[in-house]
Design a protein around this motif. Sequence first.
Motif, short mmCIF file in Angstrom:
data_model
loop_
_atom_site.label_atom_id
_atom_site.label_comp_id
_atom_site.label_asym_id
_atom_site.label_seq_id
_atom_site.Cartn_x
_atom_site.Cartn_y
_atom_site.Cartn_z
N LYS A 71 38.59 34.49 30.95
CA LYS A 71 37.72 35.60 31.27
C LYS A 71 37.43 35.98 32.79
N VAL A 72 38.04 37.00 33.10
CA VAL A 72 37.89 37.34 34.59
C VAL A 72 37.03 38.36 35.25
N LEU A 73 37.20 38.73 36.39
CA LEU A 73 36.28 39.76 37.09
C LEU A 73 37.38 40.48 37.49
N ILE A 74 37.16 42.02 37.26
CA ILE A 74 38.22 42.75 37.70
C ILE A 74 37.68 43.92 38.45
N PRO A 75 38.61 44.52 39.24
CA PRO A 75 38.04 45.73 40.17
C PRO A 75 37.63 46.92 39.22
N GLN A 76 36.67 47.73 39.69
CA GLN A 76 36.15 48.76 38.94
C GLN A 76 37.34 49.69 38.77
N PHE A 77 37.98 50.04 39.72
CA PHE A 77 39.14 50.92 39.81
C PHE A 77 40.35 50.14 40.14
N GLY A 78 41.51 50.56 39.64
CA GLY A 78 42.99 50.28 39.82
C GLY A 78 43.24 49.74 38.72
N GLY A 79 44.64 49.44 38.81
CA GLY A 79 45.53 48.89 37.87
C GLY A 79 46.17 50.08 37.25
N ASN A 80 47.00 49.59 35.94
CA ASN A 80 47.90 50.63 35.45
C ASN A 80 47.27 50.59 33.78
N ALA A 81 46.67 51.72 33.39
CA ALA A 81 46.13 51.71 32.20
C ALA A 81 46.98 51.93 31.03
N ILE A 82 46.93 51.19 30.13
CA ILE A 82 47.89 51.41 28.90
C ILE A 82 47.11 51.61 27.68
N LYS A 83 47.57 52.64 26.56
CA LYS A 83 46.60 52.83 25.38
C LYS A 83 47.55 52.35 24.17
N GLU A 87 42.78 51.56 21.34
CA GLU A 87 42.52 50.52 22.22
C GLU A 87 43.25 50.61 23.74
N GLU A 88 42.43 50.28 24.58
CA GLU A 88 42.84 50.48 26.18
C GLU A 88 42.78 49.20 26.72
N TYR A 89 44.08 48.96 27.45
CA TYR A 89 44.32 47.82 28.14
C TYR A 89 44.70 48.10 29.53
N THR A 90 44.82 47.04 30.48
CA THR A 90 45.18 47.41 31.92
C THR A 90 45.97 46.22 32.50
N LEU A 91 46.89 46.68 33.13
CA LEU A 91 47.77 45.70 33.91
C LEU A 91 47.39 45.75 35.43
N PHE A 92 47.18 44.67 35.84
CA PHE A 92 46.88 44.35 37.22
C PHE A 92 47.95 43.34 37.70
N ARG A 93 47.81 43.22 39.23
CA ARG A 93 48.59 42.41 39.90
C ARG A 93 47.79 41.15 39.95
N ASP A 94 48.37 39.77 39.89
CA ASP A 94 47.68 38.39 40.06
C ASP A 94 46.60 38.51 41.23
N HIS A 95 46.93 39.02 42.49
CA HIS A 95 46.09 39.07 43.49
C HIS A 95 45.04 40.07 43.50
N ASP A 96 45.06 40.93 42.48
CA ASP A 96 43.73 42.09 42.47
C ASP A 96 42.66 41.33 41.43
N ILE A 97 43.00 40.20 40.89
CA ILE A 97 42.03 39.80 40.02
C ILE A 97 41.07 39.14 40.88
N LEU A 98 39.64 39.62 40.80
CA LEU A 98 38.73 38.93 41.68
C LEU A 98 38.06 37.95 41.49
N ALA A 99 37.99 37.08 40.35
CA ALA A 99 37.32 35.91 39.91
C ALA A 99 37.82 35.38 38.71
N LYS A 100 37.89 34.27 38.53
CA LYS A 100 37.87 33.69 36.93
C LYS A 100 36.28 33.25 36.45
#
Length: 103
Positions: A71-83, A87-100
């Motif tokens: 379970k992670v904390l992600i930025p409010q904006f950014g990433g690549n949305a996939i539908k 259902e909606e999903y998002t791809l982020f880079r590892d360094h964009d994940i804010l916290a576990k």
Amino acid sequence: MSVLRNIKSLAPLLDRVLVQRIKPEAKTASGIFLPEAAVKEQNEAQVLAVGPGLLDRDGKRIPMGVTAGDKVLIPQFGGNAIKVGEEEYTLFRDHDILAKIKE
């Protein structure tokens, strides 16, 4: 062009992380239903899949900071949305994940 029918058939590459936002509760603990306008989108997400990681200059794999199931904390904006379907999903880079989030 093929249509993605199942999210499990998607494998992130390099240092990408596939997440799904955790939907906020539409009901309070006492059972009161909240109007849709009052329910703010949360920045918490569940990690569904991770790529193998980037390679350093020596060709060694840099380990990822998260694993599937985290379970992670992600930025409010950014990433690549996939539908996929509804259902909606998002791809982020590892360094964009804010916290576990530890439970």
